[in-house]
Write an enzyme that holds these catalytic residues in place. Sequence first.
Site, PDB file in Angstrom:
ATOM      1  N   TRP A 319      -6.034  -5.670 -23.194  1.00 23.64           N
ATOM      2  CA  TRP A 319      -6.653  -4.423 -22.699  1.00 23.64           C
ATOM      3  C   TRP A 319      -5.823  -3.359 -21.911  1.00 23.64           C
ATOM      4  O   TRP A 319      -5.989  -2.192 -22.190  1.00 23.64           O
ATOM      5  CB  TRP A 319      -7.998  -5.069 -21.947  1.00 23.64           C
ATOM      6  CG  TRP A 319      -8.819  -3.991 -21.154  1.00 23.64           C
ATOM      7  CD1 TRP A 319      -9.809  -3.209 -21.939  1.00 23.64           C
ATOM      8  CD2 TRP A 319      -8.611  -3.426 -19.866  1.00 23.64           C
ATOM      9  NE1 TRP A 319     -10.313  -2.103 -20.937  1.00 23.64           N
ATOM     10  CE2 TRP A 319      -9.589  -2.444 -19.758  1.00 23.64           C
ATOM     11  CE3 TRP A 319      -7.764  -3.792 -19.017  1.00 23.64           C
ATOM     12  CZ2 TRP A 319      -9.584  -1.622 -18.571  1.00 23.64           C
ATOM     13  CZ3 TRP A 319      -7.909  -3.011 -17.761  1.00 23.64           C
ATOM     14  CH2 TRP A 319      -8.997  -2.028 -17.553  1.00 23.64           C
ATOM     15  N   HIS A 320      -4.958  -3.969 -21.106  1.00 24.38           N
ATOM     16  CA  HIS A 320      -4.211  -3.088 -20.223  1.00 24.38           C
ATOM     17  C   HIS A 320      -3.001  -2.380 -21.080  1.00 24.38           C
ATOM     18  O   HIS A 320      -2.990  -1.154 -20.302  1.00 24.38           O
ATOM     19  CB  HIS A 320      -3.483  -4.388 -19.264  1.00 24.38           C
ATOM     20  CG  HIS A 320      -4.200  -4.684 -18.086  1.00 24.38           C
ATOM     21  ND1 HIS A 320      -4.979  -5.808 -18.111  1.00 24.38           N
ATOM     22  CD2 HIS A 320      -4.202  -4.065 -16.845  1.00 24.38           C
ATOM     23  CE1 HIS A 320      -5.664  -5.948 -16.799  1.00 24.38           C
ATOM     24  NE2 HIS A 320      -5.131  -4.863 -16.030  1.00 24.38           N
ATOM     25  N   GLY A 321      -2.656  -3.000 -22.065  1.00 18.80           N
ATOM     26  CA  GLY A 321      -1.743  -1.789 -22.728  1.00 18.80           C
ATOM     27  C   GLY A 321      -1.363  -2.675 -24.123  1.00 18.80           C
ATOM     28  O   GLY A 321      -1.414  -3.586 -24.391  1.00 18.80           O
TER      29      GLY A 321
END
Length: 460
Positions: A319-321
Amino acid sequence: MLFNSYEFVFLFLPISFLIYFYLNKKKLVTSSKIFLVAASLVFYSWWNIVYLPLLLASMLFNFFVGQSLGKNKTKSMLTFGILGNITLLGYFKYTDFFISNFNWAFNKDVNLLHLALPLAISYFTFQQIAFLVDSYRGETKEYNFLNYALFLTFFPQLLMGPIMHHKEIIPQFQTRWKSFINWQNISLGLFIFSIGLAKKTLLGDPLTDYAQFAFDFAQNLSPVEAWYASVSYVLSYYFDLSGYADMAVGVGRMFNIDIPKNFNSPYKARNFADYWKRWHITLSRFLGDYIYKSLGGNQKLAIVMYMNIMITFFVSGFWHGAGWNFIVWGLLNGIFVVMAHMMKRAHLKMNLYVAWSLMFMGLILTRILFVSNNFSDAWYVSTTLFDISNFRFSDLYYIDPYMQSFYIVLALGLAVGAKNSMEIAENFKPNTKYMFYTIILLVASLFTFSSAKEFLYFQF
């Protein structure tokens, strides 16, 4: 639009505030909500109006799917809704990642799309997935579209969270007394906002500048420079993101809306399990409620519970990257959390200072992985930290040891040894002392606006 901008502080916020409460005073409640939604869309569009239709389409899609789930709780409709959100997020955020890996795996040369990531898409996607799941579980009420739009777009939390539940915000806008100006809330909101603004502009931004300059030349760093840069990034991310969260809470309070806190002194934690209960609290809550618990959550069989933790942190990392470094970052955090649970099950305890030191070292290593351009840079910086043979305090080109030491000591002292903003706010009184603190923090922050920087998490 940035919170740390003249446009927001002197134009958007006061104008939105005055018109919203003027309409409520005239008992034009529906009009006041319509205005606040419109103002929030202007706030979002200020950055890039191109993506406004995307936000509106996503909002309409999820509202009607949620309405359908409220009437007929079918798994097929829930699956359809979740897949729709994941497809939208995946297209903009992960398409180039998958194309790159496809090219590498099959020796192809498919052109990348180079899609710009729509602002806040990761946040409003998660917030709406939670709404759909709650609708399927029968935990939502019959909200009209205006209330739903207000829940999603309320501008203080729109860009970077907190990720809120519908039940946390919609009922507040339906509470009559919250539609009137409350001077106690205004003064408290300004105070909390000033703390968050100071965190971002007076500490977060300078630390980010120092750290980013060093990491741009990651493979040239000496051990001392690597330590300074890595610790600066650990601290800058906290003051940047928690500063935004404080500003969101403060602005929400001015509008009589209680936005949930997102940080609770995470750098005071003794292990990673405790750290993730304190860091980005609403994201951890979302992952816990909708990923971890869906997998079975805590299980008597330890290996199953540990596997659930690892899957949850895999999702968190992705989700972060869109990069392997983020996936490995998530898995490494999962390993550290599993280790904390294993020690708890074995009734093993460490000395407070040893436990904190190990936790903070873990934060440094994971943050290096998070911010590095590639694995090569991350490996070099991580190993350089422990290269005793090259440890020198001379010829430090990539850092400013004097100014950076000042910022690091100040930031670390505040993060570890001081009360956090929410604890300070508990003792708030609308008196001369707190008014003085508010003015000093606001004025000092205003002088930095000419070189204002966007928030680090805008890229996610």
